[in-house]
Design an enzyme around this catalytic site. Structure first.
Site, mmCIF file in Angstrom:
data_model
loop_
_atom_site.group_PDB
_atom_site.id
_atom_site.type_symbol
_atom_site.label_atom_id
_atom_site.label_comp_id
_atom_site.label_asym_id
_atom_site.label_seq_id
_atom_site.Cartn_x
_atom_site.Cartn_y
_atom_site.Cartn_z
ATOM 1 N N SER A 118 0.823 -1.211 0.000
ATOM 2 C CA SER A 118 0.000 0.000 0.000
ATOM 3 C C SER A 118 0.859 1.263 0.000
ATOM 4 O O SER A 118 2.014 1.250 0.424
ATOM 5 C CB SER A 118 -0.902 0.026 1.234
ATOM 6 O OG SER A 118 -1.705 -1.128 1.287
HETATM 7 N N1 SAH Z 1 -0.203 -5.109 3.956
HETATM 8 C C1 SAH Z 1 0.530 -5.525 2.778
HETATM 9 C C2 SAH Z 1 -0.234 -5.244 1.507
HETATM 10 C C3 SAH Z 1 -1.102 -6.347 1.217
HETATM 11 S S1 SAH Z 1 -1.962 -6.382 -0.315
HETATM 12 C C4 SAH Z 1 1.915 -4.945 2.705
HETATM 13 O O1 SAH Z 1 2.314 -4.141 3.552
HETATM 14 O O2 SAH Z 1 2.620 -5.325 1.769
HETATM 15 C C5 SAH Z 1 -3.247 -7.464 0.201
HETATM 16 C C6 SAH Z 1 -2.807 -8.863 0.539
HETATM 17 O O3 SAH Z 1 -3.966 -9.548 1.012
HETATM 18 C C7 SAH Z 1 -2.294 -9.670 -0.649
HETATM 19 O O4 SAH Z 1 -1.001 -10.130 -0.359
HETATM 20 C C8 SAH Z 1 -3.296 -10.820 -0.774
HETATM 21 O O5 SAH Z 1 -2.704 -12.041 -1.152
HETATM 22 C C9 SAH Z 1 -3.854 -10.904 0.634
HETATM 23 N N2 SAH Z 1 -5.163 -11.537 0.782
HETATM 24 C C10 SAH Z 1 -6.260 -11.393 0.000
HETATM 25 N N3 SAH Z 1 -7.287 -12.140 0.489
HETATM 26 C C11 SAH Z 1 -6.814 -12.757 1.610
HETATM 27 C C12 SAH Z 1 -7.386 -13.649 2.551
HETATM 28 N N4 SAH Z 1 -8.641 -14.070 2.457
HETATM 29 N N5 SAH Z 1 -6.603 -14.076 3.573
HETATM 30 C C13 SAH Z 1 -5.315 -13.681 3.691
HETATM 31 N N6 SAH Z 1 -4.725 -12.827 2.830
HETATM 32 C C14 SAH Z 1 -5.460 -12.376 1.797
#
Ligand code: SAH
Length: 207
Positions: free
Chosen positions: A61
């Site tokens: 993000s």
């Molecule tokens: N907070 C992260 C950004 C994450 S982007 C950072 O600092 O890099 C969102 C993430 O959520 C992705 O990696 C995706 O794979 C994950 N995601 C999506 N649905 C999910 C679920 N049901 N359970 C766990 N992770 C999930």
């Protein structure tokens, strides 16, 4: 320019100037080296005002979004926090600097491994546990959570997460099915759920 200088400018220009007021959040954003979490091809833009690709169609993000979401949790340092969507682990590192303990769940095994490696490498792994699994179910083993931070967009707050939120706890989650969502700041008080829109945002979908 040195990374530390770029980071300080990011905090002043992207965060403080846009209304991030929680000094602990500003200090944490000034402390965590985002360049250690951004994949090599994008490292040079680690302190740009943008998200960046982290592989598998996912993104780290924008710094402002991480700070705003962290501020919505109103952390004092004593809390156990659940993050859904560890990605590269950066947001978890920021939460780890603000809370007592962080559990972060990631559904893509390679990203869970990347998050673990990045947190180890930056010396942030002590109070952060990365779990590979479906974060929509939460992680009942360590509930209740005073803070829950969801980094992927859902149609609504998953019931399991509401259930695992502590009395008085705060949750921040992008809600909506379209290209843009509202970032909702939710609170559980006296067993009742209240919520407000903190901003508009654009997140990958919760799977
Ligand atoms: N907070 C992260 C950004 C994450 S982007 C950072 O600092 O890099 C969102 C993430 O959520 C992705 O990696 C995706 O794979 C994950 N995601 C999506 N649905 C999910 C679920 N049901 N359970 C766990 N992770 C999930």
């Amino acid at each position: 320019m040195e990374w530390a200088e770029q980071r300080r400018m990011m905090v002043e220009r992207q965060l403080r100037a846009r209304g991030i007021r929680d000094e602990r959040v500003l200090a944490a954003m000034d402390e965590i080296p985002r360049e250690e979490f951004v994949p090599t091809p994008y490292k040079g833009a680690s302190y740009a005002d943008d998200p960046a690709p982290i592989g598998h169609g996912q993104t780290i993000s924008q710094p402002y979004m991480v700070a705003l979401m962290a501020q919505c949790l109103e952390l004092t340092g004593a809390e156990t926090v659940l993050e859904v969507g560890a990605g590269c682990g950066y947001h978890a590192a920021v939460l780890g600097a603000l809370a007592s303990r962080v559990i972060t769940i990631e559904r893509i095994p390679e990203l869970a491994e990347t998050a673990r490696r990045n947190l180890e490498k930056t010396g942030r792994a002590d109070n952060i546990t990365v779990i590979c699994g479906d974060g929509a179910k939460g992680w009942p083993e360590c509930a209740p959570y005073e803070g829950i931070s969801v980094a992927a967009a859902a149609e609504g707050a998953p019931p399991a997460l509401i259930e695992q939120l502590a009395e008085g706890g705060r949750m921040v989650i992008p809600v909506g099915g379209g290209w843009e969502q509202e970032l909702r700041a939710i609170r559980k008080q006296g067993g009742e759920i209240s919520s407000r829109v903190a901003t508009w945002c654009r997140f990958v979908p919760l799977r």
